[in-house]
Design a protein around this motif. Sequence first.
Motif, PDB file in Angstrom:
ATOM      1  N   ILE A  27      29.507  71.067  70.830  1.00  0.00           N
ATOM      2  CA  ILE A  27      29.423  71.235  72.281  1.00  0.00           C
ATOM      3  C   ILE A  27      27.952  71.420  72.623  1.00  0.00           C
ATOM      4  O   ILE A  27      27.283  72.279  72.056  1.00  0.00           O
ATOM      5  N   PHE A  29      25.571  72.763  75.198  1.00  0.00           N
ATOM      6  CA  PHE A  29      25.550  73.630  76.365  1.00  0.00           C
ATOM      7  C   PHE A  29      24.300  73.358  77.176  1.00  0.00           C
ATOM      8  O   PHE A  29      23.216  73.209  76.622  1.00  0.00           O
ATOM      9  N   GLN A  43      27.281  82.002  77.918  1.00  0.00           N
ATOM     10  CA  GLN A  43      28.052  80.791  77.650  1.00  0.00           C
ATOM     11  C   GLN A  43      28.985  81.099  76.496  1.00  0.00           C
ATOM     12  O   GLN A  43      28.698  81.968  75.675  1.00  0.00           O
ATOM     13  N   ASN A  47      34.303  75.835  76.556  1.00  0.00           N
ATOM     14  CA  ASN A  47      33.746  74.869  77.499  1.00  0.00           C
ATOM     15  C   ASN A  47      32.337  75.294  77.911  1.00  0.00           C
ATOM     16  O   ASN A  47      31.858  76.354  77.521  1.00  0.00           O
ATOM     17  N   THR A  48      31.689  74.463  78.695  1.00  0.00           N
ATOM     18  CA  THR A  48      30.291  74.700  79.061  1.00  0.00           C
ATOM     19  C   THR A  48      30.107  75.486  80.360  1.00  0.00           C
ATOM     20  O   THR A  48      28.965  75.725  80.755  1.00  0.00           O
ATOM     21  N   THR A  50      29.331  78.324  82.754  1.00  0.00           N
ATOM     22  CA  THR A  50      28.345  79.365  82.466  1.00  0.00           C
ATOM     23  C   THR A  50      28.453  80.493  83.482  1.00  0.00           C
ATOM     24  O   THR A  50      28.600  80.241  84.675  1.00  0.00           O
ATOM     25  N   TYR A  75      30.222  73.773  85.143  1.00  0.00           N
ATOM     26  CA  TYR A  75      29.753  72.489  84.625  1.00  0.00           C
ATOM     27  C   TYR A  75      30.902  71.545  84.292  1.00  0.00           C
ATOM     28  O   TYR A  75      30.738  70.335  84.357  1.00  0.00           O
TER      29      TYR A  75
END
Length: 179
Positions: A27, A29, A43, A47-48, A50, A75
Motif C-alpha cells: 500500500i 500511503f 495512517q 486503506n489510505t 488519513t 483518499y
Amino acid sequence: MQEQTASAFTINKTLATDSTKKVKPAINFPVLPANISRLFYVQRDPNTNTIVYELNEINGQLNTEEPVHVYWIKYNEKGQHEELNYIQRKFAYGLNQKPLGNDKYDIRFVSYKKYPLTLMKGADGKYHIYATIAHKQAILNRIFVKIEGGSFWLPNVVYVEVKGIDPATGQEIVDRFKP
C-alpha cells in the motif's frame, strides 16, 4: 520545524512465498503536503484514508477548550475532508485534551491513553506535539498503525510506528512498539 521531503510512505503487506497463496501488493500511503497548522497525522491499514490532527485556532488565537482539531482526508473516495463521526471521536481517533498551564496541554488518544503527548510551543515559537520517540523527546510528525484483522471495537494491532524530529538536531527519529 522543517517539513520532511516527500517520499512514498510504503508499508509492505506480508508476501507469501507459497505459490498457492496470492501476493498482496504494497500500500502506498500519500505523504501530506506541508501545512502550517497540521501537528501530525495517522495512517493505518487496510486503506489510505488519513486522520489529521491540526492546531485549532479561531481568528489566529488557539482554541483553549479544544486546541487540536481532528478530521479525515478520505483518499479512498475523492480526497475530501470529513469530520470524525461520534463513535470515531469518542472511541477510536479522538483526543482527550487537558490544559496544564503555561500554554501547555496534555493530549491523549481516547483509544490509547498510555501514550502521552504534549502540545506546547517550541523554540521556534510555534505549537508542536511532543512525544517520546525512541527514548527521546521529539516533535511528532506521523503515526502508522499496522492492523491485521480483529474488529472495529477490538482491532488486532500488530505494531505502531511513530516518526518525529529531534528538536535539538533536526534529525528524524523512528520507533515501533506493540501496544
